[in-house]
Design a protein around this motif. Structure first.
Motif, PDB file in Angstrom:
ATOM      1  N   VAL A 114       0.840  -1.197   0.000  1.00  0.00           N
ATOM      2  CA  VAL A 114       0.000   0.000   0.000  1.00  0.00           C
ATOM      3  C   VAL A 114       0.876   1.248   0.000  1.00  0.00           C
ATOM      4  O   VAL A 114       1.895   1.316   0.699  1.00  0.00           O
ATOM      5  CB  VAL A 114      -0.936   0.019   1.223  1.00  0.00           C
ATOM      6  CG1 VAL A 114      -1.776   1.288   1.250  1.00  0.00           C
ATOM      7  CG2 VAL A 114      -1.830  -1.220   1.224  1.00  0.00           C
ATOM      8  N   VAL A 115       0.460   2.222  -0.796  1.00  0.00           N
ATOM      9  CA  VAL A 115       1.087   3.540  -0.831  1.00  0.00           C
ATOM     10  C   VAL A 115       0.047   4.563  -0.388  1.00  0.00           C
ATOM     11  O   VAL A 115      -1.106   4.517  -0.830  1.00  0.00           O
ATOM     12  CB  VAL A 115       1.588   3.886  -2.252  1.00  0.00           C
ATOM     13  CG1 VAL A 115       2.081   5.335  -2.327  1.00  0.00           C
ATOM     14  CG2 VAL A 115       2.685   2.918  -2.686  1.00  0.00           C
ATOM     15  N   TYR A 116       0.438   5.476   0.484  1.00  0.00           N
ATOM     16  CA  TYR A 116      -0.408   6.619   0.808  1.00  0.00           C
ATOM     17  C   TYR A 116      -0.009   7.767  -0.123  1.00  0.00           C
ATOM     18  O   TYR A 116       1.182   8.047  -0.294  1.00  0.00           O
ATOM     19  CB  TYR A 116      -0.224   7.073   2.250  1.00  0.00           C
ATOM     20  CG  TYR A 116      -0.499   6.043   3.309  1.00  0.00           C
ATOM     21  CD1 TYR A 116      -1.292   4.918   3.063  1.00  0.00           C
ATOM     22  CD2 TYR A 116       0.024   6.185   4.592  1.00  0.00           C
ATOM     23  CE1 TYR A 116      -1.541   3.988   4.043  1.00  0.00           C
ATOM     24  CE2 TYR A 116      -0.221   5.263   5.586  1.00  0.00           C
ATOM     25  CZ  TYR A 116      -0.999   4.156   5.306  1.00  0.00           C
ATOM     26  OH  TYR A 116      -1.240   3.224   6.291  1.00  0.00           O
ATOM     27  N   ALA A 117      -0.987   8.431  -0.709  1.00  0.00           N
ATOM     28  CA  ALA A 117      -0.712   9.542  -1.619  1.00  0.00           C
ATOM     29  C   ALA A 117      -1.736  10.627  -1.388  1.00  0.00           C
ATOM     30  O   ALA A 117      -2.850  10.375  -0.900  1.00  0.00           O
ATOM     31  CB  ALA A 117      -0.750   9.067  -3.073  1.00  0.00           C
ATOM     32  N   GLY A 118      -1.377  11.858  -1.746  1.00  0.00           N
ATOM     33  CA  GLY A 118      -2.321  12.943  -1.592  1.00  0.00           C
ATOM     34  C   GLY A 118      -1.803  14.222  -2.193  1.00  0.00           C
ATOM     35  O   GLY A 118      -0.600  14.386  -2.427  1.00  0.00           O
ATOM     36  N   HIS A 119      -2.746  15.128  -2.459  1.00  0.00           N
ATOM     37  CA  HIS A 119      -2.429  16.432  -3.039  1.00  0.00           C
ATOM     38  C   HIS A 119      -2.834  17.532  -2.072  1.00  0.00           C
ATOM     39  O   HIS A 119      -3.938  17.503  -1.523  1.00  0.00           O
ATOM     40  CB  HIS A 119      -3.181  16.600  -4.368  1.00  0.00           C
ATOM     41  CG  HIS A 119      -3.078  17.972  -4.949  1.00  0.00           C
ATOM     42  ND1 HIS A 119      -4.175  18.781  -5.164  1.00  0.00           N
ATOM     43  CD2 HIS A 119      -1.998  18.686  -5.362  1.00  0.00           C
ATOM     44  CE1 HIS A 119      -3.776  19.930  -5.685  1.00  0.00           C
ATOM     45  NE2 HIS A 119      -2.469  19.907  -5.812  1.00  0.00           N
TER      46      HIS A 119
END
Length: 266
Positions: A114-119
């Motif tokens: 799992v990768v956490y990503a966000g803008h």
């Protein structure tokens, strides 16, 4: 940008209507299950900005990367969110969605990669989610062990809440989110600010435009230097270029995700 057939599956991780996500799945044949990206949209944590504005980005990222991408909704300021609800929703999302995604697409999603990503504000939430083992005892969302995450892809993130509040970013968005400035609610900043919490679990890669009009690239530079993150600074790019599949930033975003998934440098 590669064209791939993408399917969409709705996910629900809680009882509130905003505790939901859209799972974008690339077409996969026989082979191992793919990693999952949990993507948190931006909008300075405010209710008027929801995950719909990031749907094109999430779909394109799934097509380009071959990863499954869950575009996560959460309660926001003006819609029942803010301190501490936005953070507890984030914690609930990262705890539950990997297994929910694997159940929704049996054999296609690997809940252990799992990768956490966000803008923007979502970049803050992605970083914070990978720091839950570092928040003070008793703070919302705290875990005793580091999250089992490959790393974080932070796109123009609000990586330093105290600095963003001093700048008045988003017309006072940080104070609205936390219920005051750092002098008024220092414990909340201590529990929520990535710049105060140390090094996130996994590998952190930051992508930030040099002409970002919402958050200065200097914030990304200082944060990356502080925690040892990889920083891709994009000359001439603005705040939203990093989530625009038609922008010159797009290949860099894709490569940054591959770096996080692989756990190797570029």
């Amino acid at each position: 940008m590669p064209r791939a057939r993408i399917s969409l599956k709705p996910l629900v991780y809680g009882e509130h209507p905003d505790q939901a996500a859209d799972l974008f799945l690339p077409a996969t044949g026989p082979g191992p299950a793919v990693p999952l990206v949990l993507f948190f949209h931006g909008g300075f944590w405010r209710a008027e900005h929801d995950r719909r504005h990031a749907a094109g980005f999430a779909r394109a990222l799934a097509a380009q990367s071959g990863c499954a991408v869950a575009s996560v909704e959460y309660r926001r300021v003006g819609g029942g969110g803010g301190w501490p609800v936005t953070l507890t929703d984030t914690a609930e999302a990262v705890d539950r969605l990997p297994h929910l995604a694997a159940q929704a697409a049996p054999g296609h999603v690997d809940p252990a990669r799992v990768v956490y990503a966000g803008h923007s504000a979502g970049g803050h939430l992605a970083l914070w989610a990978a720091l839950r083992h570092r928040v003070p005892d008793g703070a919302p969302g705290r875990t005793e062990t580091p999250p089992a995450v490959l790393g974080v892809l932070a796109l123009a993130p609000t990586a330093d809440l105290a600095w963003a509040d001093e700048l008045g970013s988003g017309r006072g968005a940080v104070a609205a989110f936390l219920g005051g400035g750092r002098e008024q609610v220092p414990d909340r900043y201590a529990a929520a600010d990535p710049a105060a919490l140390g090094v996130p679990a996994g590998r952190t890669v930051v992508v930030h435009g040099s002409l970002d009009e919402a958050l200065p690239v200097a914030m990304a530079r200082r944060y990356a230097a502080r925690v040892g993150a990889t920083l891709h600074e994009l000359p001439g790019a603005g705040h939203f270029d990093v989530i625009d599949p038609d922008s010159a930033a797009w290949p860099v975003v894709g490569e940054a995700l591959r770096t996080v998934v692989a756990g190797a440098g570029v």
